[in-house]
Design a protein around this motif. Structure first.
Motif, PDB file in Angstrom:
ATOM      1  N   ALA A 116      12.278  54.886  46.162  1.00  6.13           N
ATOM      2  CA  ALA A 116      11.670  53.952  47.112  1.00  6.13           C
ATOM      3  C   ALA A 116      12.386  52.608  47.092  1.00  6.13           C
ATOM      4  CB  ALA A 116      10.181  53.768  46.790  1.00  6.13           C
ATOM      5  N   VAL A 117      12.774  52.139  45.916  1.00  7.18           N
ATOM      6  CA  VAL A 117      13.505  50.873  45.805  1.00  7.18           C
ATOM      7  C   VAL A 117      14.838  50.972  46.537  1.00  7.18           C
ATOM      8  CG1 VAL A 117      14.707  49.345  44.200  1.00  7.18           C
ATOM      9  CG2 VAL A 117      12.388  50.112  43.681  1.00  7.18           C
ATOM     10  N   ARG A 118      15.534  52.081  46.387  1.00  7.78           N
ATOM     11  CA  ARG A 118      16.834  52.222  47.055  1.00  7.78           C
ATOM     12  C   ARG A 118      16.675  52.269  48.569  1.00  7.78           C
ATOM     13  NH1 ARG A 118      21.047  55.700  43.317  1.00  7.78           N
ATOM     14  NH2 ARG A 118      20.461  54.745  41.324  1.00  7.78           N
ATOM     15  N   LEU A 119      15.628  52.907  49.039  1.00 13.46           N
ATOM     16  CA  LEU A 119      15.388  52.942  50.481  1.00 13.46           C
ATOM     17  C   LEU A 119      15.057  51.548  51.001  1.00 13.46           C
ATOM     18  CD1 LEU A 119      14.956  54.316  53.196  1.00 13.46           C
ATOM     19  CD2 LEU A 119      12.645  54.939  52.430  1.00 13.46           C
ATOM     20  N   ARG A 120      14.199  50.820  50.300  1.00 16.51           N
ATOM     21  CA  ARG A 120      13.824  49.474  50.753  1.00 16.51           C
ATOM     22  C   ARG A 120      15.038  48.547  50.771  1.00 16.51           C
ATOM     23  NH1 ARG A 120       9.154  50.269  47.384  1.00 16.51           N
ATOM     24  NH2 ARG A 120      10.042  48.884  45.794  1.00 16.51           N
ATOM     25  N   ARG A 121      15.877  48.632  49.762  1.00 16.98           N
ATOM     26  CA  ARG A 121      17.071  47.779  49.749  1.00 16.98           C
ATOM     27  C   ARG A 121      18.008  48.138  50.895  1.00 16.98           C
ATOM     28  NH1 ARG A 121      18.035  48.075  43.194  1.00 16.98           N
ATOM     29  NH2 ARG A 121      16.688  46.299  42.617  1.00 16.98           N
ATOM     30  N   ALA A 122      18.171  49.426  51.165  1.00 19.94           N
ATOM     31  CA  ALA A 122      19.043  49.839  52.270  1.00 19.94           C
ATOM     32  C   ALA A 122      18.509  49.307  53.595  1.00 19.94           C
ATOM     33  CB  ALA A 122      19.148  51.364  52.304  1.00 19.94           C
ATOM     34  N   LEU A 123      17.202  49.371  53.790  1.00 21.88           N
ATOM     35  CA  LEU A 123      16.603  48.859  55.020  1.00 21.88           C
ATOM     36  C   LEU A 123      16.776  47.347  55.123  1.00 21.88           C
ATOM     37  CD1 LEU A 123      13.321  50.974  55.050  1.00 21.88           C
ATOM     38  CD2 LEU A 123      15.175  51.111  56.720  1.00 21.88           C
ATOM     39  N   THR A 124      16.599  46.637  54.012  1.00 19.64           N
ATOM     40  CA  THR A 124      16.725  45.176  54.023  1.00 19.64           C
ATOM     41  C   THR A 124      18.159  44.763  54.319  1.00 19.64           C
ATOM     42  OG1 THR A 124      14.921  44.991  52.411  1.00 19.64           O
ATOM     43  CG2 THR A 124      16.342  43.068  52.700  1.00 19.64           C
ATOM     44  N   TRP A 125      19.126  45.398  53.666  1.00 16.30           N
ATOM     45  CA  TRP A 125      20.533  45.072  53.951  1.00 16.30           C
ATOM     46  C   TRP A 125      20.867  45.324  55.415  1.00 16.30           C
ATOM     47  CZ3 TRP A 125      22.265  48.262  49.121  1.00 16.30           C
ATOM     48  CH2 TRP A 125      22.157  47.468  47.975  1.00 16.30           C
ATOM     49  N   SER A 126      20.401  46.449  55.934  1.00 13.58           N
ATOM     50  CA  SER A 126      20.762  46.839  57.296  1.00 13.58           C
ATOM     51  C   SER A 126      20.100  45.963  58.347  1.00 13.58           C
ATOM     52  CB  SER A 126      20.396  48.307  57.522  1.00 13.58           C
ATOM     53  OG  SER A 126      20.602  48.683  58.863  1.00 13.58           O
ATOM     54  N   GLU A 127      18.816  45.652  58.152  1.00 13.03           N
ATOM     55  CA  GLU A 127      18.042  44.976  59.189  1.00 13.03           C
ATOM     56  C   GLU A 127      17.995  43.465  59.045  1.00 13.03           C
ATOM     57  OE1 GLU A 127      14.243  46.816  58.889  1.00 13.03           O
ATOM     58  OE2 GLU A 127      14.941  48.804  59.574  1.00 13.03           O
ATOM     59  N   LYS A 128      18.174  42.954  57.811  1.00 13.06           N
ATOM     60  CA  LYS A 128      17.986  41.521  57.604  1.00 13.06           C
ATOM     61  C   LYS A 128      19.199  40.822  57.001  1.00 13.06           C
ATOM     62  CE  LYS A 128      13.001  42.178  56.880  1.00 13.06           C
ATOM     63  NZ  LYS A 128      11.858  41.955  55.976  1.00 13.06           N
ATOM     64  N   LEU A 129      20.063  41.552  56.314  1.00 10.38           N
ATOM     65  CA  LEU A 129      21.183  40.932  55.607  1.00 10.38           C
ATOM     66  C   LEU A 129      22.490  41.648  55.955  1.00 10.38           C
ATOM     67  CD1 LEU A 129      19.474  40.603  52.095  1.00 10.38           C
ATOM     68  CD2 LEU A 129      19.729  38.799  53.818  1.00 10.38           C
ATOM     69  N   PRO A 130      22.886  41.613  57.222  1.00 11.43           N
ATOM     70  CA  PRO A 130      24.090  42.361  57.621  1.00 11.43           C
ATOM     71  C   PRO A 130      25.367  41.826  56.976  1.00 11.43           C
ATOM     72  CG  PRO A 130      23.315  40.949  59.414  1.00 11.43           C
ATOM     73  CD  PRO A 130      22.246  40.931  58.375  1.00 11.43           C
ATOM     74  N   LEU A 131      25.453  40.522  56.756  1.00  6.77           N
ATOM     75  CA  LEU A 131      26.655  39.975  56.110  1.00  6.77           C
ATOM     76  C   LEU A 131      26.744  40.416  54.655  1.00  6.77           C
ATOM     77  CD1 LEU A 131      26.639  36.339  57.588  1.00  6.77           C
ATOM     78  CD2 LEU A 131      27.909  38.349  58.383  1.00  6.77           C
ATOM     79  N   THR A 132      25.617  40.453  53.986  1.00  5.06           N
ATOM     80  CA  THR A 132      25.580  40.949  52.604  1.00  5.06           C
ATOM     81  C   THR A 132      25.991  42.409  52.558  1.00  5.06           C
ATOM     82  OG1 THR A 132      23.823  39.389  52.022  1.00  5.06           O
ATOM     83  CG2 THR A 132      24.088  41.310  50.606  1.00  5.06           C
ATOM     84  N   PHE A 133      25.484  43.195  53.517  1.00  3.42           N
ATOM     85  CA  PHE A 133      25.813  44.613  53.584  1.00  3.42           C
ATOM     86  C   PHE A 133      27.318  44.802  53.802  1.00  3.42           C
ATOM     87  CE2 PHE A 133      24.004  48.845  55.462  1.00  3.42           C
ATOM     88  CZ  PHE A 133      24.396  49.498  54.304  1.00  3.42           C
ATOM     89  N   ALA A 134      27.886  43.989  54.675  1.00  5.18           N
ATOM     90  CA  ALA A 134      29.321  44.095  54.947  1.00  5.18           C
ATOM     91  C   ALA A 134      30.151  43.699  53.726  1.00  5.18           C
ATOM     92  CB  ALA A 134      29.688  43.219  56.141  1.00  5.18           C
ATOM     93  N   ALA A 135      29.729  42.638  53.026  1.00  6.89           N
ATOM     94  CA  ALA A 135      30.453  42.212  51.830  1.00  6.89           C
ATOM     95  C   ALA A 135      30.358  43.262  50.734  1.00  6.89           C
ATOM     96  CB  ALA A 135      29.896  40.876  51.337  1.00  6.89           C
ATOM     97  N   LEU A 136      29.199  43.903  50.631  1.00  2.00           N
ATOM     98  CA  LEU A 136      29.039  44.976  49.653  1.00  2.00           C
ATOM     99  C   LEU A 136      29.957  46.148  49.994  1.00  2.00           C
ATOM    100  CD1 LEU A 136      27.240  45.916  47.199  1.00  2.00           C
ATOM    101  CD2 LEU A 136      25.764  47.010  48.901  1.00  2.00           C
TER     102      LEU A 136
END
Length: 519
Positions: A116-136
């Motif tokens: 559940a934690v991994r799913l929530r983090r994936a959703l947060t990166w995708s929907e709210k933190l796109p720059l963080t997701f791209a840097a990751l």
């Protein structure tokens, strides 16, 4: 034989030089001497960069699979099996099936909470933190710092989360993980007090008391998620009482005294106004360990303890002499060579069976056979089996003997990676009773309420139970996980093609609507 190769292909300002080291043989000492300290350090940074990129790819794959499990797959409100108001949601606001987290946990072979934690983090990166997701994804931001930003900003509106991200991302790698978390929280509070309140409310809903195994044999950690002021107050109270004991001459370390005080306050509450309750503690022991002839460990509510601790504990509750403790129960479990449960019986039932002997040959092998005088084979045991698994019943509800057998065999929820103890589980028909599945121990297993609902209402799952209690669970995405009853070992000499009983529903068959679980 070894080889070192140096490459420079990363954006400036993040990692500098990345070193790829190829080993084709040799011991660790040779490998250590193969490259300089700088090259080894650069290689470690390259591994960390790759780990970040793998985490981003995993998150993307999780999102793709989640997109194929819409919430429309779930029972609609008001229908049998639908979620009830007030149940904690593992993923808030997402249009994803509530059963997806269980599938993800099986696919990743992790616990449901971790999935559940991994799913929530994936959703947060995708929907709210796109720059963080791209840097990751580019390896420019390590996984741990990306996780911190996702955890802090999970319950924040996307607009506010983007502002915090913009303010901190450029310097994120220059801050320690703890400092980054503090800065993100401070920035969040400055921009949006309401989001902080929402986070507190979400945390309050998910608060719980949990028990974790400790690295030390026979010990476990009791953890409570509390508001900070309550946690500080509780710790200070425990600390003061522990220091009083120390002042009175108790020579144990202060930490051990704090643990003792906390345990005593919970187990022996005085003037708390709470009703008196009795703890439900299930102790599982090997008979040889009780006599000291074996060092086989035991269990307390599924948590392992040493054989010595086991004997001490049973002596404390008055059950070391294999007598039923006051207010408790004692059950003998007979197991086969591989640890497979063959039968369960209470001491009273065992005594009656010993007196009665074989019902077909009452004059052989029982206490009523006299002193042994007489002739012929009548004085010899007949060899007939007098004890085994409880028989099947035509009723839907398992009998008391079946319940005792299955609970003793399973001890906890049998879904892969779920450790919910049997006190919180249901007995489930692996093949639904309405589809012809018998109410028999070879078709019953323990499932917690969450996984019982999953099996009954989630489409695409398959379950199969072998006669020895081995459970095979297959997800809609085709991943099969196998769980054996605790204490049962894989058969060493059984041919690999030995057939097993198909106990689950046919592939693709929906769960029957007329096999109602107790929801």
């Amino acid at each position: 034989m070894f080889e070192c190769m140096t490459t420079t292909a990363l954006p400036p300002g993040f990692w500098g030089v990345a070193v790829d080291v190829f080993f084709t043989g040799g011991a660790h000492g040779a490998r250590d001497a193969a490259c300089s300290d700088e090259q080894l350090a650069a290689r470690l940074r390259s591994v960390q960069r790759q780990r970040a990129m793998d985490a981003a790819e995993e998150a993307e794959l999780i999102l793709q699979l989640a997109g194929r499990r819409p919430a429309t797959f779930d029972p609609p409100p008001g229908s049998p099996g639908a979620r009830r108001t007030g149940w904690a949601a593992e993923v808030d606001g997402a249009e994803i099936s509530e059963f997806f987290v269980a599938e993800l946990s099986a696919v990743l072979n992790l616990g449901r909470g971790t999935a559940a934690v991994r799913l929530r983090r994936a959703l947060t990166w995708s929907e709210k933190l796109p720059l963080t997701f791209a840097a990751l994804a580019a390896g420019q931001l390590d996984e741990r710092r990306a996780q911190v930003l996702a955890d802090v900003l999970e319950h924040t509106p996307a607009e506010v989360a983007g502002q915090v991200e913009t303010a901190l991302l450029d310097e994120a790698t220059e801050l320690s993980v703890a400092r980054l978390e503090k800065r993100a929280t401070e920035e969040l509070l400055r921009l949006d007090d309401a989001a902080a309140d929402e986070r507190r409310e979400a945390a309050a809903k998910n608060a719980d008391v949990r028990v974790y195994p400790s690295p030390t044999d026979g010990r476990s950690t009791l953890a409570a998620d509390l508001p900070t002021d309550e946690a500080v107050e509780c710790h200070d109270l425990v600390d003061q009482l522990a220091r009083m004991l120390k002042a009175d001459g108790d020579h144990r370390p202060i930490g051990a005294l704090r643990a003792h005080v906390l345990s005593a306050l919970i187990r022996r509450p005085a003037d708390s106004g709470l009703p008196a309750v009795a703890a439900n503690v299930t102790i599982t022991a090997d008979l040889h360990a009780l006599t000291g002839a074996s060092s086989a460990p035991g269990e307390v509510n599924g948590l392992p303890i040493t054989a010595a601790h086991l004997r001490e504990l049973l002596a404390r509750v008055g059950a070391l002499g294999l007598t039923t403790p006051d207010g408790g129960a004692l059950t003998y479990a007979l197991t086969g060579p591989d640890g497979e449960l063959l039968a369960t019986i209470t001491p009273a039932e065992l005594a009656r069976l010993a007196r009665r002997g074989c019902p077909h040959h009452p004059d052989r092998g029982s206490d009523r056979s006299g002193s042994g005088s007489g002739s012929g084979s009548s004085s010899q045991p007949c060899g007939c089996p007098v004890l085994g698994p409880p028989p099947a019943t035509t009723a839907y509800t398992p009998t008391a003997r079946q319940r005792s057998f299955v609970v003793t065999r399973d001890r906890r929820c049998r879904f892969p990676n779920c450790g919910q103890r049997v006190g919180w589980t249901d007995l489930d028909h692996v093949t639904a009773h309405a589809c012809g599945g018998p109410t028999d121990c070879t078709n019953l297993c323990c499932l917690c309420r969450s996984h019982h609902r999953l099996k009954t209402f989630a489409p695409g799952w398959q379950y199969r139970l072998d006669r020895n209690g081995t459970l095979h669970v297959t997800t809609p995405s085709g991943v099969t996980r196998t769980t054996r009853p605790p204490g049962q070992r894989p058969p060493d000499s059984r041919p690999p093609d030995t057939p097993t009983r198909q106990a689950g529903p046919p592939p693709g068959a929906p769960p029957p609507a007329d096999d109602p679980p107790p929801f």
